[in-house]
Design a protein around this motif. Structure first.
Motif, PDB file in Angstrom:
ATOM      1  N   ALA A 110       0.830  -1.207   0.000  1.00 40.23           N
ATOM      2  CA  ALA A 110       0.000   0.000   0.000  1.00 40.23           C
ATOM      3  C   ALA A 110       0.863   1.256   0.000  1.00 40.23           C
ATOM      4  O   ALA A 110       0.578   2.231  -0.694  1.00 40.23           O
ATOM      5  N   THR A 111       1.946   1.227   0.782  1.00 38.64           N
ATOM      6  CA  THR A 111       2.857   2.377   0.837  1.00 38.64           C
ATOM      7  C   THR A 111       3.512   2.630  -0.521  1.00 38.64           C
ATOM      8  O   THR A 111       3.581   3.776  -0.983  1.00 38.64           O
ATOM      9  N   GLN A 112       3.983   1.578  -1.163  1.00 38.24           N
ATOM     10  CA  GLN A 112       4.611   1.721  -2.474  1.00 38.24           C
ATOM     11  C   GLN A 112       3.625   2.259  -3.500  1.00 38.24           C
ATOM     12  O   GLN A 112       3.968   3.125  -4.312  1.00 38.24           O
ATOM     13  N   ALA A 113       2.394   1.752  -3.474  1.00 37.29           N
ATOM     14  CA  ALA A 113       1.369   2.215  -4.407  1.00 37.29           C
ATOM     15  C   ALA A 113       1.029   3.680  -4.152  1.00 37.29           C
ATOM     16  O   ALA A 113       0.809   4.460  -5.086  1.00 37.29           O
ATOM     17  N   TYR A 114       1.004   4.067  -2.871  1.00 41.32           N
ATOM     18  CA  TYR A 114       0.692   5.442  -2.507  1.00 41.32           C
ATOM     19  C   TYR A 114       1.767   6.410  -3.008  1.00 41.32           C
ATOM     20  O   TYR A 114       1.471   7.450  -3.599  1.00 41.32           O
ATOM     21  N   LEU A 115       3.038   6.061  -2.790  1.00 40.59           N
ATOM     22  CA  LEU A 115       4.140   6.934  -3.225  1.00 40.59           C
ATOM     23  C   LEU A 115       4.177   7.044  -4.747  1.00 40.59           C
ATOM     24  O   LEU A 115       4.446   8.121  -5.297  1.00 40.59           O
ATOM     25  N   LYS A 116       3.906   5.951  -5.437  1.00 41.49           N
ATOM     26  CA  LYS A 116       3.857   5.966  -6.900  1.00 41.49           C
ATOM     27  C   LYS A 116       2.720   6.849  -7.378  1.00 41.49           C
ATOM     28  O   LYS A 116       2.847   7.600  -8.348  1.00 41.49           O
ATOM     29  N   TRP A 117       1.595   6.774  -6.695  1.00 39.52           N
ATOM     30  CA  TRP A 117       0.418   7.587  -7.034  1.00 39.52           C
ATOM     31  C   TRP A 117       0.717   9.071  -6.828  1.00 39.52           C
ATOM     32  O   TRP A 117       0.347   9.906  -7.643  1.00 39.52           O
ATOM     33  N   CYS A 118       1.418   9.395  -5.735  1.00 37.79           N
ATOM     34  CA  CYS A 118       1.742  10.797  -5.439  1.00 37.79           C
ATOM     35  C   CYS A 118       2.657  11.407  -6.492  1.00 37.79           C
ATOM     36  O   CYS A 118       2.595  12.613  -6.761  1.00 37.79           O
ATOM     37  N   LYS A 119       3.526  10.584  -7.099  1.00 35.01           N
ATOM     38  CA  LYS A 119       4.446  11.089  -8.118  1.00 35.01           C
ATOM     39  C   LYS A 119       3.716  11.597  -9.361  1.00 35.01           C
ATOM     40  O   LYS A 119       4.273  12.374 -10.141  1.00 35.01           O
ATOM     41  N   LYS A 120       2.474  11.152  -9.546  1.00 34.22           N
ATOM     42  CA  LYS A 120       1.694  11.614 -10.707  1.00 34.22           C
ATOM     43  C   LYS A 120       1.325  13.083 -10.567  1.00 34.22           C
ATOM     44  O   LYS A 120       1.035  13.739 -11.558  1.00 34.22           O
ATOM     45  N   GLY A 121       1.315  13.570  -9.335  1.00 30.46           N
ATOM     46  CA  GLY A 121       0.999  14.982  -9.111  1.00 30.46           C
ATOM     47  C   GLY A 121       2.269  15.794  -8.972  1.00 30.46           C
ATOM     48  O   GLY A 121       2.895  15.797  -7.902  1.00 30.46           O
ATOM     49  N   VAL A 122       2.666  16.470 -10.034  1.00 34.30           N
ATOM     50  CA  VAL A 122       3.904  17.264 -10.011  1.00 34.30           C
ATOM     51  C   VAL A 122       3.827  18.369  -8.964  1.00 34.30           C
ATOM     52  O   VAL A 122       4.832  18.754  -8.361  1.00 34.30           O
ATOM     53  N   LEU A 123       2.619  18.875  -8.734  1.00 36.41           N
ATOM     54  CA  LEU A 123       2.437  19.982  -7.798  1.00 36.41           C
ATOM     55  C   LEU A 123       1.881  19.511  -6.453  1.00 36.41           C
ATOM     56  O   LEU A 123       1.317  20.305  -5.706  1.00 36.41           O
ATOM     57  N   THR A 124       2.035  18.228  -6.139  1.00 37.03           N
ATOM     58  CA  THR A 124       1.546  17.692  -4.880  1.00 37.03           C
ATOM     59  C   THR A 124       2.384  18.214  -3.709  1.00 37.03           C
ATOM     60  O   THR A 124       3.615  18.234  -3.797  1.00 37.03           O
ATOM     61  N   PRO A 125       1.761  18.638  -2.612  1.00 40.85           N
ATOM     62  CA  PRO A 125       2.524  19.127  -1.447  1.00 40.85           C
ATOM     63  C   PRO A 125       3.479  18.065  -0.916  1.00 40.85           C
ATOM     64  O   PRO A 125       3.172  16.877  -0.909  1.00 40.85           O
ATOM     65  N   LYS A 126       4.655  18.503  -0.447  1.00 40.67           N
ATOM     66  CA  LYS A 126       5.648  17.571   0.089  1.00 40.67           C
ATOM     67  C   LYS A 126       5.122  16.825   1.315  1.00 40.67           C
ATOM     68  O   LYS A 126       5.502  15.688   1.577  1.00 40.67           O
ATOM     69  N   SER A 127       4.251  17.484   2.079  1.00 40.59           N
ATOM     70  CA  SER A 127       3.719  16.863   3.295  1.00 40.59           C
ATOM     71  C   SER A 127       2.927  15.597   2.983  1.00 40.59           C
ATOM     72  O   SER A 127       2.738  14.749   3.846  1.00 40.59           O
ATOM     73  N   PHE A 128       2.486  15.461   1.739  1.00 38.46           N
ATOM     74  CA  PHE A 128       1.698  14.292   1.357  1.00 38.46           C
ATOM     75  C   PHE A 128       2.541  13.027   1.342  1.00 38.46           C
ATOM     76  O   PHE A 128       2.008  11.920   1.436  1.00 38.46           O
ATOM     77  N   THR A 129       3.853  13.184   1.192  1.00 39.88           N
ATOM     78  CA  THR A 129       4.728  12.006   1.154  1.00 39.88           C
ATOM     79  C   THR A 129       5.621  11.911   2.387  1.00 39.88           C
ATOM     80  O   THR A 129       6.590  11.163   2.395  1.00 39.88           O
ATOM     81  N   SER A 130       5.298  12.682   3.414  1.00 40.22           N
ATOM     82  CA  SER A 130       6.085  12.630   4.642  1.00 40.22           C
ATOM     83  C   SER A 130       5.819  11.317   5.380  1.00 40.22           C
ATOM     84  O   SER A 130       4.803  10.655   5.175  1.00 40.22           O
ATOM     85  N   LYS A 131       6.731  10.950   6.246  1.00 42.04           N
ATOM     86  CA  LYS A 131       6.620   9.707   7.006  1.00 42.04           C
ATOM     87  C   LYS A 131       5.365   9.708   7.868  1.00 42.04           C
ATOM     88  O   LYS A 131       4.656   8.700   7.974  1.00 42.04           O
ATOM     89  N   ASN A 132       5.070  10.858   8.493  1.00 41.52           N
ATOM     90  CA  ASN A 132       3.895  10.954   9.366  1.00 41.52           C
ATOM     91  C   ASN A 132       2.603  10.700   8.598  1.00 41.52           C
ATOM     92  O   ASN A 132       1.663  10.099   9.120  1.00 41.52           O
ATOM     93  N   THR A 133       2.563  11.183   7.356  1.00 40.23           N
ATOM     94  CA  THR A 133       1.359  10.976   6.535  1.00 40.23           C
ATOM     95  C   THR A 133       1.234   9.522   6.114  1.00 40.23           C
ATOM     96  O   THR A 133       0.166   8.920   6.224  1.00 40.23           O
ATOM     97  N   ILE A 134       2.336   8.950   5.647  1.00 37.71           N
ATOM     98  CA  ILE A 134       2.313   7.568   5.161  1.00 37.71           C
ATOM     99  C   ILE A 134       1.898   6.591   6.255  1.00 37.71           C
ATOM    100  O   ILE A 134       1.177   5.621   6.006  1.00 37.71           O
ATOM    101  N   GLU A 135       2.316   6.877   7.492  1.00 38.45           N
ATOM    102  CA  GLU A 135       1.987   5.988   8.603  1.00 38.45           C
ATOM    103  C   GLU A 135       0.496   5.982   8.933  1.00 38.45           C
ATOM    104  O   GLU A 135       0.020   5.119   9.682  1.00 38.45           O
ATOM    105  N   LYS A 136      -0.248   6.941   8.392  1.00 35.03           N
ATOM    106  CA  LYS A 136      -1.688   7.021   8.655  1.00 35.03           C
ATOM    107  C   LYS A 136      -2.510   6.152   7.692  1.00 35.03           C
ATOM    108  O   LYS A 136      -3.728   6.061   7.829  1.00 35.03           O
TER     109      LYS A 136
END
Length: 233
Positions: free
Chosen positions: A1-27
């Protein structure tokens, strides 16, 4: 799920950095979502006015002939395991987009399956969901009947009657990975089919990245214009 999430976030060039932070991923949470699976028989009576067009030339004159046909269909269809999520907390649109699940892998429930995961209990009984499900099956059956009509220039449905017969409803729990994220006062959801890996959701846009992007474009444009001006003069 984490790998799929990070791959999905890369599709958004303008996605906020906080979206891929450790604290966010752990949720990101694994949830067994309650669904009702419905079995239905459908019977469709349909009549339509269909046309075929013929063009005939006689000398300098062109004749267009339109033939009309009364077309009648009686179509019987069966739909098995049509899903509807039964949790008030889950957004119906997102759960619908996560389909399909492979129902051949369904097993009798045992408590150990829930170990390490969250499980929602159904909010709506099977009868509470029937209106929503029947609307969906009505559309399926209507489309199935209309798709049997082909070979005409035009088709206009004159009358249609769809009868639905509910055979059964089964209660199941289906696996979903989900993350709810709030950014600038808006809620964003990442959801993944825990069986197939299909991802659904919307990515936010970082205002800082947008401002930086426009600044970069403006700077490049200024340099190009400046160079062109020097060359021109």
């Amino acid at each position: 799920a984490t790998q799929a999430y990070l791959k999905w976030c890369k599709k958004g060039v303008l996605t906020p950095k906080s979206f891929t932070s450790k604290n966010t991923i752990e949720k990101i949470s694994g949830i067994y979502v309650p669904f009702w699976l419905y079995d239905y028989d459908a019977l469709v009576y349909l009549s339509a006015d269909c046309t075929r067009v013929r063009v005939e030339r006689r000398g300098d004159t062109e004749y267009v002939h339109t033939d009309h046909f009364d077309v009648y269909r009686e179509v019987k269809t069966t739909y098995n395991k049509v899903p509807a999520d039964a949790s008030e907390k889950m957004e119906d649109g997102i759960m619908d987009k996560l389909e399909p699940f492979n129902y051949e892998s369904l097993k009798q429930f045992e408590m150990p399956y829930l170990s390490g995961f969250i499980s929602e209990k159904y909010t709506f009984a099977s009868d509470d969901m029937k209106e929503r499900v029947e609307k969906r099956i009505h559309e399926y059956a209507s489309l199935a009947a209309r798709n049997t009509i082909s070979g005409y220039a035009s088709t206009a449905v004159v009358h249609e009657n769809v009868s639905l017969y509910n055979k059964s409803a089964k209660y199941v729990l289906l696996p979903v990975w989900i993350l709810n994220y709030r950014y600038l006062g808006k809620n964003f959801v990442f959801a993944m089919n825990g069986q197939t890996g299909k991802v659904v959701g919307d990515l936010p846009i970082s205002r800082k990245k947008v401002a930086g992007w426009f600044s970069g474009v403006a700077a490049i444009t200024f340099v190009v214009v400046r160079i062109c001006s020097i060359i021109f003069f």
